[in-house]
Design a protein around this motif. Structure first.
Motif, PDB file in Angstrom:
ATOM      1  N   MET A 162       0.824  -1.209   0.000  1.00 14.84           N
ATOM      2  CA  MET A 162       0.000   0.000   0.000  1.00 14.84           C
ATOM      3  C   MET A 162       0.855   1.256   0.000  1.00 14.84           C
ATOM      4  N   THR A 288      -8.475  -8.253   3.599  1.00  8.04           N
ATOM      5  CA  THR A 288      -8.144  -7.406   2.461  1.00  8.04           C
ATOM      6  C   THR A 288      -9.424  -6.767   1.956  1.00  8.04           C
ATOM      7  N   VAL A 290     -10.421  -6.389  -0.960  1.00  2.00           N
ATOM      8  CA  VAL A 290     -11.007  -7.049  -2.134  1.00  2.00           C
ATOM      9  C   VAL A 290     -11.425  -8.481  -1.817  1.00  2.00           C
ATOM     10  N   PHE A 452      -6.324  -0.399 -10.303  1.00  2.00           N
ATOM     11  CA  PHE A 452      -6.970  -0.838  -9.057  1.00  2.00           C
ATOM     12  C   PHE A 452      -7.747   0.325  -8.445  1.00  2.00           C
TER      13      PHE A 452
END
Ligand SMILES: NC(=O)C1=CN([C@@H]2O[C@H](COP(=O)(O)OP(=O)(O)OC[C@H]3O[C@@H](n4cnc5c(N)ncnc54)[C@H](OP(=O)(O)O)[C@@H]3O)[C@@H](O)[C@H]2O)C=CC1
Ligand SMILES: O=C(O)[C@H](O)CS(=O)(=O)O
Length: 483
Positions: A162, A288, A290, A452
């Protein structure tokens, strides 16, 4: 925690090329979520320490932004190579401070490095354009220039990726970047700073500051020298930071919460769907953004899928991340365990059925049994809130129209997944799902080459891909009268 390269374990912050303590002399303890033991301390910097970093970034910007793109590429490529060469140590730091299994942590170290490699190349492709002027005595040229001093506030669940998913495009564009990592996972961020310094990153170009989120976040968002904030974390905090950035009209990149649907149609390859569900649900112990949060299975294959999935889930090895074969590490803290327990209890109270797991693991602490719930409905909390834990709730559906409506019935729009072998259905469903990213016959969609990001309340902007560098560039045009 044994490191091959002990210089990577830093207990100071990198500000203006120097490793510094906080002006108040206070420190923050860092613990290992698997054991609860303190493994290190880092400085608690203050708002005034943050101002020092902001001014250092402003000074560094003047030269870094004027450097030839190819020369910035060279620095980033050295950083990439150092990250790969030190991936085992970066993984050891992540497993120690975040808990994820070593293999996953190594994967993240290389995933994080891939953003640096990608944007080292993109630095050389910041193209402009010429536009035919409306009158023949003028010429119009469009150029792109770095936004300026940027700040990043990052979460604990991916302590390396990140950061580089933000810093790499920023630095490639010619910006400077101040990173404030999550309090729980500062060690990986400081190791990345050490490697950036070894790569020859000039003082003030890439800085990592640790300390109270509100104090340091407040200083970064209030500063009119900081022209851009990139944040990854919950939607709730994203809203707050967006409001704090409003007075100075900062540019924003927000990667926020998710509530991913995972849809299994009757014409799916069920074994592939089970593999995809395991990958998208239980990676990082379900922590996470996602991760599939709702699994919708068509009636005709519901019982078969549930049985196959539960058998695999029950076999997932839970334990400390450095132990071989461990696939599920601890949750980050007690609050995470409470949220998982709350979602399970609410679902069972409203009629769901426990298929496997369902409670804290025999190891104690924040270890939790990988869980599968059946007969889950939209009326349960787990359908509306992001669980952020290793729980797979199975919902039944009858028709394609019905499941699309259920899948889209959320304020989130980050990732979605579906399994079908039918090509016509593939296009219908992919276009109907209101999400920024859609996986078809796969549960793993994250990489450095694709854009993303989410729609609705899952965020603003895109990270990775050739779009990712645009987040750190301003467009300017020159209109020149030549006659
Ligand atoms: N879209 C994406 O790519 C991702 C989204 N997320 C989302 O984040 C959530 C879980 O991660 P989590 O870390 O708990 O999220 P949080 O939003 O709580 O924290 C994210 C970061 O923001 C910091 N922060 C918290 N409050 C403030 C504040 N008032 N001012 C400034 N900074 C603040 C945190 O600091 P500290 O931790 O020190 O308090 C942390 O560094 C989930 O909703 C998940 O979906 C997570 C990762 C990726
Ligand atoms: O923090 C996250 O959840 C990451 O964005 C997920 S991923 O990029 O590793 O898929």
């Amino acid at each position: 925690m044994k490191l091959k390269n002990p210089t990577l374990l830093r207990d100071r912050c990198l500000v203006n090329g120097e490793w510094v303590s906080g002006s108040k002399g206070e420190v923050i303890e860092v613990d290992n979520p698997a054991t609860g033991k303190i493994i290190a301390t880092v400085p608690a910097l203050s708002a005034s320490d943050t101002e020092n970093a902001i001014h250092a970034a402003q000074t560094a910007f003047r030269s870094w932004s004027k450097m030839a793109a190819k020369d910035r590429t060279a620095v980033l490529r050295r950083w990439f190579t150092l990250m790969v060469d030190n991936a085992d140590d970066l993984a050891a730091l992540m497993t120690a401070e975040q808990g994820k299994p070593l293999a996953e942590a190594k994967g993240e170290a290389l995933y994080a490095a891939s953003f640096v490699e990608w944007f080292a190349e993109e630095a050389k492709r910041v193209y402009g354009e010429t536009i035919p002027a409306p009158t023949n005595n003028k010429r119009i040229v469009v150029i792109k220039q770095p936004i300026g001093v940027c700040a990043a506030i990052t979460p604990w669940n991916f302590p390396a990726a990140m950061i580089t998913r933000k810093a790499a495009p920023a630095l490639a564009a010619g910006c400077t970047m101040i990173v404030r990592p999550a309090e729980k996972t500062p060690l990986t961020a400081l190791a990345l700073a050490e490697l950036a310094q070894q790569a020859g990153m000039p003082a003030g170009v890439f800085q990592v500051i640790t300390g109270d989120a509100r104090e340091l976040g407040g200083a970064l968002t209030a500063s009119d020298i900081v022209t851009k904030l990139s944040f990854t974390g919950s939607t709730q905090v994203g809203r707050l930071l967006m409001a704090q950035c409003a007075p100075t009209i900062k540019k924003l990149s927000l990667e926020l919460g998710g509530n991913a649907p995972f849809i299994v149609f009757e014409d799916a390859d069920l074994d592939a769907a089970v593999e995809g569900a395991l990958a998208s649900k239980y990676r990082n112990a379900g922590q996470t953004c996602v991760c599939s949060n709702r699994l919708y299975v068509q009636d005709a294959v519901y019982d078969q899928f549930a049985e196959k999935l539960a058998a695999r889930v029950a076999a997932l090895k839970v334990g400390e991340g450095h132990q071989p074969e461990v696939l599920i590490g601890p949750l980050i803290d007690g609050n995470a365990v409470k949220k998982v327990e709350e979602h399970i209890a609410d679902a069972l109270a409203k009629g769901a059925r426990l298929v496997t797991g369902g409670k804290t693991h025999a190891l104690g602490g924040t270890f939790f049994e990988p869980t599968v719930l059946a007969e889950v409905t939209q009326q349960m909390k787990i359908a509306r809130e992001e669980t952020f834990g290793p729980v797979a709730p199975l919902f039944r559906f009858h028709s394609e129209e019905e499941v699309i409506a259920m899948a889209n019935d959320t304020e989130f729009g980050l990732a979605a997944y579906f399994y079908t072998e039918n090509v016509r259905r593939t296009w219908r469903v992919a276009e109907a799902l209101e999400y920024g990213m859609v996986g078809h016959n796969t549960g793993l969609i994250s990489n450095e080459v694709a854009p993303f990001g989410g729609v609705k309340q899952s965020g603003l902007g895109r990270e990775g891909s050739h779009h990712g560098i645009d987040e750190y560039l301003e467009i300017k045009y020159l209109c020149s009268e030549i006659a």
